[in-house]
Scaffold this motif. Structure first.
Motif, PDB file in Angstrom:
ATOM      1  N   LEU A 183       4.131   3.357 -21.173  1.00  0.00           N
ATOM      2  CA  LEU A 183       4.502   4.606 -20.492  1.00  0.00           C
ATOM      3  C   LEU A 183       5.999   4.884 -20.617  1.00  0.00           C
ATOM      4  O   LEU A 183       6.435   6.027 -20.530  1.00  0.00           O
ATOM      5  N   CYS A 184       6.777   3.815 -20.821  1.00  0.00           N
ATOM      6  CA  CYS A 184       8.218   4.004 -21.013  1.00  0.00           C
ATOM      7  C   CYS A 184       8.543   4.262 -22.480  1.00  0.00           C
ATOM      8  O   CYS A 184       9.713   4.334 -22.856  1.00  0.00           O
ATOM      9  N   ALA A 227       4.874  -0.638 -19.918  1.00  0.00           N
ATOM     10  CA  ALA A 227       5.892  -0.546 -20.976  1.00  0.00           C
ATOM     11  C   ALA A 227       5.593   0.612 -21.919  1.00  0.00           C
ATOM     12  O   ALA A 227       6.495   1.321 -22.356  1.00  0.00           O
ATOM     13  N   GLY A 262       6.229  -4.271 -16.309  1.00  0.00           N
ATOM     14  CA  GLY A 262       6.269  -3.695 -17.659  1.00  0.00           C
ATOM     15  C   GLY A 262       7.242  -2.531 -17.740  1.00  0.00           C
ATOM     16  O   GLY A 262       8.003  -2.408 -18.703  1.00  0.00           O
ATOM     17  N   MET A 277      15.446   2.097 -15.235  1.00  0.00           N
ATOM     18  CA  MET A 277      14.578   2.704 -14.228  1.00  0.00           C
ATOM     19  C   MET A 277      14.770   2.016 -12.881  1.00  0.00           C
ATOM     20  O   MET A 277      14.900   0.793 -12.810  1.00  0.00           O
ATOM     21  N   ASP A 321       8.530  10.048 -11.850  1.00  0.00           N
ATOM     22  CA  ASP A 321       7.528   9.411 -12.704  1.00  0.00           C
ATOM     23  C   ASP A 321       6.736   8.483 -11.795  1.00  0.00           C
ATOM     24  O   ASP A 321       7.335   7.715 -11.024  1.00  0.00           O
ATOM     25  N   ALA A 380      10.643  -2.684 -19.936  1.00  0.00           N
ATOM     26  CA  ALA A 380      10.741  -1.754 -21.060  1.00  0.00           C
ATOM     27  C   ALA A 380      11.974  -0.877 -20.922  1.00  0.00           C
ATOM     28  O   ALA A 380      12.638  -0.571 -21.906  1.00  0.00           O
ATOM     29  N   ASP A 432       7.866  10.086 -22.398  1.00  0.00           N
ATOM     30  CA  ASP A 432       8.299   8.759 -21.939  1.00  0.00           C
ATOM     31  C   ASP A 432       8.741   8.863 -20.489  1.00  0.00           C
ATOM     32  O   ASP A 432       9.422   9.819 -20.106  1.00  0.00           O
ATOM     33  N   PHE A 433       8.412   7.875 -19.700  1.00  0.00           N
ATOM     34  CA  PHE A 433       8.976   7.785 -18.350  1.00  0.00           C
ATOM     35  C   PHE A 433      10.494   7.646 -18.485  1.00  0.00           C
ATOM     36  O   PHE A 433      10.988   7.064 -19.439  1.00  0.00           O
TER      37      PHE A 433
END
Ligand code: TPP
Ligand code: SF4
Lengths: 374, 264
Positions: free
Chosen positions: A69-70, A67, B80, B88, B65, B84, A215-216
């Motif tokens: 990383l996002c 999370a 996660g 994605m 990524d 988040a 951020d990813f």
């Protein structure tokens, strides 16, 4: 403007985290940390945040790294046995420089130990729990108010230095209710993000040793690995790159230690003795100092156990001709080792230890001091 | 794999890959890339998450990524990421050991949650990276570095396991059946929920040699013959489950929508 509220230590941690901007929590229930997860399951959706109860502590630690990383400020909370399970991924966060906060509400160990009793026996684990040389920041609050502000600090440090930060709480402080004044004006730090995708290097050594973090999902398309990696984030076993990376990971914290360390020095008297204590034990020591139960003794409270306010302690000892040091803690002598390392043979260092699941009484400590003085 | 695909999706500076000659991992990875290319996934919002093992090195080769995580924990990291940022498209690349031994608990719980992850298991029936020890999918009696006299343990059926744990898309194929494997992966991308594709792939070096399976082409032939779409005396390939059920992050989002703004 500020607001006064009566709150429990674990609640203060929750409120501090939300104030710091934490928006992702993953955890697994364990006494005495559970209130943190329960409260966040209610509060996070209200601030557009996410809560998830994972299948164990290993996955909780993994999820908060994902999370983060996002781009979300992320936290997990646990206690002894769960803290042990998180260790491998705490090392992963240190190596990959993913900001995150790990709350460990200490209970008696080893093993399942004393689930509902106070203890300070995870001090060394908080520093060295994961394998390999790695940096970490560990903060041990003394009051409920400290918990609120130091949780915010923990996030600020995690973001500023891209490092996992451990908030080491004592069971009694986590469960205690005290008045907390919530200031409106609080400094919040956010990770430095790259300005442009052009020539982005996810692990470039910036001036302060802290790479900028994208951020990813924003199109940077970079790689994160727990293997030793180069500036691009790709695995390598090149000895030069390895040494540079490990050195940078340590230096980004060591070079800023004087800005990071938090401590109090109370009632220091020239030519006197010094008590060193943290967490709930420091509260008992304060009582001894303020009521002058022992004459000629001062109190040093480190809030950051790592990095330890090392230079500050050495200076204090020198400037005040401290004769003896007493380290009071609820374990068999963990910070004691660190203090002995720091002061060397400049003065005697005596441990005052209790590990039966109960708090110190002032008498436990004064008796030991008096014995030593005689 | 044509040059255009390599230009488009690979981190060329990371090539050549580390896999042994004759290893099936490259074919499985190519199938993933083909499936990505022919799907309508937003290519800017793809995240590849892998664990540790030969197969898990795949995340480093693809230009998205990517997270090469700790052994067994890819699905937990991916959870996660997906929570988040639900926009994605999360693809987990994992090995049989990574996914069903050390990571078995995360696998079944992610299935149960029906979180929208696409897990591609490169099942070579062995721990390749550590030198060929038996995994939860090593067939009974097969010889490995830790079962020289033949494996005593029984094996997991990854598809049965995932299906009963609640995965909503479950499929199996092999690296021999490249087109079929690609289709299975495309199917996974279409499912909004937990999808798993078991890709049977040979490890000629650590598994093939010990079990005297011959050279890589022989092993491929044997792989081809061991499976079937219809013949129930063989290992079945195909889609075993494809059902639409409420997805975890969407369900959670409903809670957030009902609660957001109520913090005091
Ligand atoms: C916690 C931990 N335990 C053990 C290992 C050693 N290890 C690395 S890869 C691996 C097995 C990988 O097997 P599999 O997932 O089947 O992948 P393959 O290499 O066959 O592709 C093991 C046991 C590790 N890296 N971390
Ligand atoms: S050891 Fe086996 S799985 Fe690993 S790269 Fe070699 S052939 Fe492939």
């Amino acid at each position: 403007m500020s607001k006064r509220l009566l709150m429990q230590g674990n609640t203060a941690c929750v409120e501090g985290a939300l104030r710091a901007g934490m928006r992702f929590f993953a955890g697994y229930p364990i006494t005495p940390s559970t209130e943190i997860a329960e409260l966040l399951s209610i509060k996070l959706p209200k601030v557009n945040g996410k809560f998830i109860q994972m299948e164990d502590e290993i996955s909780s630690m993994a999820a908060i790294i994902g999370a983060s990383l996002c781009g979300l400020k992320s936290m997990t909370a646990t206690s002894g046995p769960g803290f042990s399970l998180k260790q491998e991924n705490i090392g992963y966060a240190a190596m990959t420089e993913v900001p995150c906060v790990i709350v460990n509400v200490m209970r008696g160990g080893p093993s399942t130990g004393l689930p509902t009793c106070v203890s300070q026996s995870d001090v060394m684990q908080s520093r060295w729990g994961t394998h390999g040389d790695h940096p970490i920041i560990v903060i041990a609050p003394v009051t409920v108010k400290d918990i609120y502000y130091m949780t915010i600090k923990a996030f600020n440090y995690a973001e500023a230095f891209r490092v996992p930060v451990v908030l080491l709480l004592d069971e009694v402080i986590a469960h205690m209710r005290e008045c907390v004044e919530l200031d409106e004006e609080i400094q919040i730090v956010n990770r430095k993000r790259p300005a442009t995708k052009e020539s982005y290097l996810p692990y470039r050594n910036e001036d302060d040793g802290v790479p900028h973090m994208a951020d990813f999902g924003m199109g940077y398309k970079y790689h994160v690995t727990g293997l030793v990696h180069n500036e691009k984030g790709y695995p390598t076993s090149n000895p030069d790159i390895t040494e540079k990376l490990i050195t940078r990971l340590h230096k980004k914290i060591e070079d800023k230690a004087s800005e990071i360390v938090l401590f109090d020095a109370l009632n220091i008297t020239n030519g006197g003795d010094l008590l060193i204590s943290y967490g709930s034990s420091a509260r008992v020591c304060k009582e001894i100092i303020f009521n002058e139960k022992v004459r000629g003794i001062g109190l040093f409270i480190p809030y950051t156990l790592w990095p330890f306010p090392e230079e500050q302690l050495i200076k204090l000892i020198k400037d005040n001709n401290i004769r003896r040091i007493f380290v009071a803690e609820l374990n068999t002598g963990q910070l004691l080792l660190e203090i002995r390392r720091i002061v060397g043979n400049t003065c005697r260092v005596i441990g005052i230890n209790k590990y039966n699941g109960e708090l110190f009484t002032p008498e436990d400590i004064t008796k030991k001091i008096e014995e030593a003085i005689e | 794999m044509n040059r255009e695909m390599i230009e488009k999706y690979f981190r060329k500076e990371q090539l050549p890959h580390i896999w042994c000659p004759g290893c099936g991992n490259g074919i499985a990875l190519a199938a993933i890339v083909d499936a990505i290319d022919s799907s309508d996934l937003d290519k800017e919002k793809i995240c590849i998450v892998s664990g540790i093992g030969c197969s898990s090195r795949a995340s480093g080769y693809l230009n998205f990524d990517s997270i090469h995580t700790t052994h067994g924990r890819a699905i937990a990291f991916a959870t996660g990421v997906k929570m988040a940022n639900p926009e994605m498209n999360v693809i987990v690349i994992t090995g049989d050991g990574d996914c069903t031994a050390i990571g078995g608990n995360h696998l079944i719980h992610a299935c149960r949650r029906n979180i929208d992850l696409n897990v591609i298991v490169f099942n070579n029936n062995i721990y390749g990276m550590t030198g060929g020890q038996y995994s939860p999918t090593t067939p009974k009696s097969a010889k490995t570095a830790t079962s020289r006299h033949g494996t005593v343990e029984r094996q997991f059926d990854i598809c049965d396991l995932s299906r009963s744990a609640g995965a909503t898309y479950v499929a199996r194929s092999t690296v021999y059946h490249y087109r079929h494997l690609t289709d299975m992966i495309k199917g996974a991308f279409k499912n909004k929920g937990f999808s798993i594709v078991e890709a049977l792939t040979p490890c000629p070096v650590q598994y093939g040699r010990r079990n005297k399976l011959g050279n890589p082409p022989d092993i491929m032939k044997e792989l081809k013959e061991s499976v079937s779409l219809t013949d129930s005396s063989k290992i079945k390939i195909g889609v075993f489950k494809n059902e639409s059920e409420p997805e975890y992050t969407s369900e959670y989002h409903k809670l957030v929508e009902a609660e957001v703004g109520k913090y005091e």
